[in-house]
Design an enzyme around this catalytic site. Structure first.
Site, PDB file in Angstrom:
ATOM      1  CB  SER A   1      20.297  30.660  91.160  1.00 20.55           C
ATOM      2  OG  SER A   1      21.635  30.358  90.996  1.00 20.55           O
TER       3      SER A   1
ATOM      4  CG  ASN B   1      18.323  34.264  95.235  1.00 24.47           C
ATOM      5  OD1 ASN B   1      18.056  33.994  96.404  1.00 24.47           O
ATOM      6  ND2 ASN B   1      18.760  33.366  94.382  1.00 24.47           N
TER       7      ASN B   1
ATOM      8  CG  HIS C   1      15.454  29.541  91.543  1.00 25.88           C
ATOM      9  ND1 HIS C   1      15.368  30.641  92.360  1.00 25.88           N
ATOM     10  CD2 HIS C   1      16.726  29.100  91.663  1.00 25.88           C
ATOM     11  CE1 HIS C   1      16.542  30.858  92.938  1.00 25.88           C
ATOM     12  NE2 HIS C   1      17.373  29.929  92.537  1.00 25.88           N
TER      13      HIS C   1
ATOM     14  CD  GLU D   1      12.221  33.008  92.815  1.00 26.71           C
ATOM     15  OE1 GLU D   1      11.981  34.144  93.232  1.00 26.71           O
ATOM     16  OE2 GLU D   1      13.363  32.669  92.420  1.00 26.71           O
TER      17      GLU D   1
ATOM     18  CG  ASP E   1      26.958  14.492  88.655  1.00 27.38           C
ATOM     19  OD1 ASP E   1      28.014  14.760  88.053  1.00 27.38           O
ATOM     20  OD2 ASP E   1      26.426  15.282  89.467  1.00 27.38           O
TER      21      ASP E   1
ATOM     22  CG  MET F   1      20.804  23.507  94.340  1.00 28.57           C
ATOM     23  SD  MET F   1      19.881  23.790  95.858  1.00 28.57           S
ATOM     24  CE  MET F   1      18.237  24.110  95.234  1.00 28.57           C
TER      25      MET F   1
ATOM     26  CE  LYS G   1      22.796  26.276  84.509  1.00 28.46           C
ATOM     27  NZ  LYS G   1      22.373  25.366  85.538  1.00 28.46           N
TER      28      LYS G   1
HETATM   29  P1  NAI Z   1      26.944  21.610  92.494  1.00 25.10           P
HETATM   30  O1  NAI Z   1      28.267  22.068  92.036  1.00 25.10           O
HETATM   31  O2  NAI Z   1      26.752  21.171  93.883  1.00 25.10           O
HETATM   32  O3  NAI Z   1      26.454  20.412  91.554  1.00 25.10           O
HETATM   33  C1  NAI Z   1      26.502  20.432  90.168  1.00 25.10           C
HETATM   34  C2  NAI Z   1      26.613  18.989  89.711  1.00 25.10           C
HETATM   35  O4  NAI Z   1      26.403  18.950  88.311  1.00 25.10           O
HETATM   36  C3  NAI Z   1      27.980  18.372  89.979  1.00 25.10           C
HETATM   37  O5  NAI Z   1      27.819  17.170  90.706  1.00 25.10           O
HETATM   38  C4  NAI Z   1      28.518  18.102  88.587  1.00 25.10           C
HETATM   39  O6  NAI Z   1      29.311  16.936  88.520  1.00 25.10           O
HETATM   40  C5  NAI Z   1      27.273  17.975  87.762  1.00 25.10           C
HETATM   41  N1  NAI Z   1      27.462  18.256  86.354  1.00 25.10           N
HETATM   42  C6  NAI Z   1      28.088  19.304  85.781  1.00 25.10           C
HETATM   43  N2  NAI Z   1      28.025  19.212  84.437  1.00 25.10           N
HETATM   44  C7  NAI Z   1      27.344  18.088  84.160  1.00 25.10           C
HETATM   45  C8  NAI Z   1      26.936  17.455  82.950  1.00 25.10           C
HETATM   46  N3  NAI Z   1      27.216  17.971  81.774  1.00 25.10           N
HETATM   47  N4  NAI Z   1      26.229  16.317  83.048  1.00 25.10           N
HETATM   48  C9  NAI Z   1      25.916  15.784  84.236  1.00 25.10           C
HETATM   49  N5  NAI Z   1      26.276  16.344  85.414  1.00 25.10           N
HETATM   50  C10 NAI Z   1      26.967  17.484  85.367  1.00 25.10           C
HETATM   51  O7  NAI Z   1      25.928  22.781  92.116  1.00 25.10           O
HETATM   52  P2  NAI Z   1      24.563  23.192  92.814  1.00 25.10           P
HETATM   53  O8  NAI Z   1      24.815  24.117  93.921  1.00 25.10           O
HETATM   54  O9  NAI Z   1      23.753  21.988  93.030  1.00 25.10           O
HETATM   55  O10 NAI Z   1      23.889  24.060  91.671  1.00 25.10           O
HETATM   56  C11 NAI Z   1      23.301  23.477  90.525  1.00 25.10           C
HETATM   57  C12 NAI Z   1      22.402  24.485  89.860  1.00 25.10           C
HETATM   58  O11 NAI Z   1      21.424  24.917  90.797  1.00 25.10           O
HETATM   59  C13 NAI Z   1      23.102  25.739  89.388  1.00 25.10           C
HETATM   60  O12 NAI Z   1      22.471  26.170  88.205  1.00 25.10           O
HETATM   61  C14 NAI Z   1      22.856  26.745  90.530  1.00 25.10           C
HETATM   62  O13 NAI Z   1      22.880  28.068  90.100  1.00 25.10           O
HETATM   63  C15 NAI Z   1      21.459  26.345  90.933  1.00 25.10           C
HETATM   64  N6  NAI Z   1      21.066  26.687  92.295  1.00 25.10           N
HETATM   65  C16 NAI Z   1      21.913  26.527  93.352  1.00 25.10           C
HETATM   66  C17 NAI Z   1      21.512  26.825  94.643  1.00 25.10           C
HETATM   67  C18 NAI Z   1      22.415  26.608  95.817  1.00 25.10           C
HETATM   68  O14 NAI Z   1      22.072  27.083  96.914  1.00 25.10           O
HETATM   69  N7  NAI Z   1      23.504  25.892  95.664  1.00 25.10           N
HETATM   70  C19 NAI Z   1      20.130  27.335  94.917  1.00 25.10           C
HETATM   71  C20 NAI Z   1      19.307  27.395  93.741  1.00 25.10           C
HETATM   72  C21 NAI Z   1      19.778  27.112  92.492  1.00 25.10           C
END
Ligand code: NAI
Length: 683
Positions: free
Chosen positions: A419, A490, A440, A452, A337, A318, A397
């Site tokens: 989410s 959702n 969102h 959202e 990241d 995302m 977070k």
């Molecule tokens: P992901 O696992 O693909 O990416 C998360 C990234 O955050 C990773 O690259 C990780 O290295 C990085 N990260 C973790 N802790 C960190 C920190 N302290 N500092 C810097 N980077 C850090 O996860 P994704 O799917 O992108 O989800 C991210 C957020 O978006 C979550 O809150 C999720 O609930 C939300 N979300 C996800 C959706 C989906 O379809 N995957 C849709 C809508 C929201």
């Protein structure tokens, strides 16, 4: 220039060459649109101009945003009968016929939007001159509103450029710029802004022979060719829209097939068919969707909020795509990241996106320059908006927020893409909790229009207003929702997906379940949708919702996830996947069985929608409908879930729910909100 008359929507100038310049500047409106009052005045002007016997006539717009955006859509909603619609269509036809019949040269001088009725007016002129820039767009997008051109658009375009090209434009509803239009023969001159008037004047003085389509293009209108081409058009349209849901393109094909060589008959057929369509449910509901979109757009209009610099933390699925999208829309973006190698895949995806969207190498490079990898997180200090998209873990977070808040600008907004985590759980880590708001986004970010805007108890009004304005600035649609589990989209989608899993576990083929939903009008069936989202992600969201709403998760879903069958991304979910496409086994079912499946799927969704409204997750029926249409593609021709309930009758649907509750158990227990809904059509 001599002789200047003025009126409400138009004014006329006659120059020394006896060329009349008819300026359109619709009163009390930022955009030129065509309604009954405009036609009346235009007709009066045309009659006067005819008596002047000028050297020529140029029609131009005084609005900076464009020529004419089309018909005044609000006039469609006041249509009460087919006859009334027919009168309106014929009124426009008569005015454009008068224009087309002028013995002297006429020019439409086009900049910016020239859509629908605007293009039809320009086609009634002998020549068309457009400004040479990508922002000048011509097209006949009527099919997107469930109708087709009726003011001579097809009857004039078909002979001008040939049936093949004309029908492609009309059936797709796509828009083209001046250069593309010139290549097709729709436009005579494409010139820079400063040469537009000269080009129009020259056309009138020289009066060259009007454009004539080439032999092949003319052949496509041939009486022998038309039935064959019509079949091809129907097959192409059927891939995108079923006739029972979207009748307009099919009607257009029939009109062209029968009347392409007779403009008089084609105009008559256009008018009769359009009057029927305007009065029908599909067009009325698609017009509603148009206004819902306008409503969402109007939410983000804080002119004073001008952020420039965005910092995104988390370069995963995302965060990476959100950062890329913001840079595409012109923001300077730093992307953070834990390590540079985690950012690299997001940069690659961004490059692919820019190649697709921007095409020109210079534009791609500029967008890439705006997106800056920043694994040390130095961008936090300069950012006007920080968007957090790290792992879905409240503790992680919170500790991130504690670390970054002291480094953020005093007035910077902090947005989370969570989410599922209530904002209150996260804002407790902040010294200024009011700055935290949810943004969102949906996956894939580049395709999903809705965002959202999650409003927590402590979110300040200013943060909400800024979040909505920013959402518009990146060309997405903001939907304010309360910080409750699953927010709106959702939460409503999940019971529907889970019901699909239950149906599949009962032995109903996935193909049939998906067919039932697609027949209802969903863009994709729920089983395929679950596979596409990822079964692990579905399970995760379902678990969060199940905890709050005391629901059960079907065992079948857990088993698939445990077995590593995660859907499309792992090559196997409910369906096997070959080259990224679901391999769907053939299956058939009786109409009665399909109806039973549709009822179970849709009523779970509608019941949850009722419950969301009762709990005020969103503040109105129309916002709920907008959220589901733009967040999930909920059958637009039905006008949204709440509108569907109104149109079908709440009492009738509640009775079906009660029957299902007796059969299937309490997941179908009607929400109390059904008792307070009238069941009448509020449209
Ligand atoms: P992901 O696992 O693909 O990416 C998360 C990234 O955050 C990773 O690259 C990780 O290295 C990085 N990260 C973790 N802790 C960190 C920190 N302290 N500092 C810097 N980077 C850090 O996860 P994704 O799917 O992108 O989800 C991210 C957020 O978006 C979550 O809150 C999720 O609930 C939300 N979300 C996800 C959706 C989906 O379809 N995957 C849709 C809508 C929201």
């Amino acid at each position: 220039m001599t002789d200047k008359n003025t009126s409400v929507h138009f004014h006329v100038e006659t120059d020394d060459d006896n060329i009349v310049w008819l300026h359109f500047d619709k009163a009390n409106s930022g955009t030129n649109v065509l309604g009954a009052d405009v036609f009346e005045q235009l007709d009066e002007h045309l009659q006067n101009i005819a008596t002047q016997c000028p050297r020529g006539l140029v029609i131009l717009s005084d609005k900076s945003n464009g020529f004419i955006a089309g018909a005044d859509i609000s006039s469609f909603t006041s249509v009460k009968s087919e006859q009334q619609a027919l009168d309106f269509v014929k009124m426009g036809q008569a005015v454009f016929n008068r224009l087309a019949a002028f013995p002297f040269p006429t020019v439409a001088l086009i900049h910016g939007f020239c859509l629908g009725g605007g293009t039809e007016l320009s086609l009634a002129c002998r020549y068309r001159v457009t400004r040479d820039d990508p922002g000048t767009r011509l097209g006949l997008p009527e099919v997107r509103l469930g109708i087709h051109p009726g003011w001579g658009g097809s009857a004039r375009l078909v002979p001008l450029i040939g049936g093949l090209k004309a029908m492609d434009l009309i059936l797709s509803g796509r828009t083209i710029d001046g250069r593309q239009a010139k290549r097709m023969g729709m436009v005579d001159r494409v010139v820079p802004e400063r040469h537009m008037r000269t080009a129009a004047r020259q056309l009138i003085l020289d009066a060259p022979a009007p454009f004539r389509a080439g032999l092949i293009d003319r052949l496509s209108n041939n009486v022998i060719v038309r039935p064959l081409l019509a079949r091809v058009f129907r097959t192409q349209v059927a891939k995108k829209a079923a006739i029972q849901h979207y009748p307009a393109p099919y009607a257009m094909i029939d009109i062209w097939r029968k009347h392409a060589n007779n403009q008089h008959d084609m105009l008559e057929a256009e008018a009769q068919s359009l009057a029927k369509l305007i009065n029908g449910a599909t067009a009325q509901n698609l017009v509603r969707v148009f206004f819902l979109q306008e409503e969402l757009k109007s939410l983000g209009k804080d002119k004073h909020y001008k952020p420039k610099y965005v910092h995104v933390i988390g370069a995963g699925t995302m965060g990476g795509d959100i950062a890329a999208w913001c840079a595409l829309r012109g923001f300077r973006v730093t992307l953070q990241d834990q390590a540079p190698e985690r950012i690299a895949p997001a940069m690659k995806r961004a490059h692919r996106l820019y190649k697709r969207k921007l095409k020109k190498p210079i534009k791609i490079r500029e967008a890439m320059d705006r997106l800056i990898p920043d694994h040390k997180g130095l961008g936090v200090e300069r950012a006007d908006i920080v968007i957090e998209a790290i792992f879905e873990d409240a503790e992680v977070k919170r500790s991130l927020y504690k670390e970054i808040e002291p480094r953020m600008k005093q007035d910077a907004m902090l947005a989370t893409n969570t989410s599922s985590i209530p904002l209150e759980e996260l804002s407790s880590a902040l010294s200024q909790p009011g700055r935290l708001v949810g943004l969102h986004f949906f996956n894939p970010v580049a395709m999903m229009q809705l965002v959202e805007v999650v409003v927590g108890k402590s979110t300040s009004e200013e943060s909400v207003a800024h979040a909505m304005t920013f959402t518009r600035q990146i060309d997405r649609l903001p939907l304010p929702v309360s910080s409750t589990p699953g927010f709106l989209v959702n939460r409503i989608l999940m019971p529907y997906l889970m019901e699909a899993v239950v149906l599949e576990s009962e032995g109903i083929p996935a193909t049939i379940i998906d067919k039932a939903a697609v027949d209802f009008g969903m863009p994709m069936g729920p089983v395929e949708l679950a596979d596409t989202v990822g079964l692990d992600i579905c399970l995760h969201v379902a678990e969060i919702l199940a905890e709050h709403f005391n629901a059960t998760i079907p065992e079948r879903l857990r088993k698939l996830v445990d077995a590593g069958k995660l859907g499309k991304k792992s090559g196997q979910g409910f369906y096997p996947y070959k080259k990224g496409k679901a391999v769907k086994p053939k299956a058939s079912a009786s109409p009665g069985d399909i109806e039973a499946v549709t009822n179970r799927l849709m009523l779970r969704m509608l019941n949850e929608a009722m419950s969301c409204l009762r709990e005020q997750v969103v503040s109105s029926d129309s916002l709920l409908d907008a959220g589901m249409i733009f967040g999930t593609g909920f059958a637009p021709f039905r006008g949204g879930p709440m509108h569907y309930i109104d149109a079908t009758g709440a009492d009738k649907l509640k009775q079906i729910l009660i029957g299902l509750e007796q059969q299937q158990g309490n997941r179908f227990t009607p929400d109390p909100a059904w008792d307070t809904t009238s069941g009448g059509d509020k449209a």
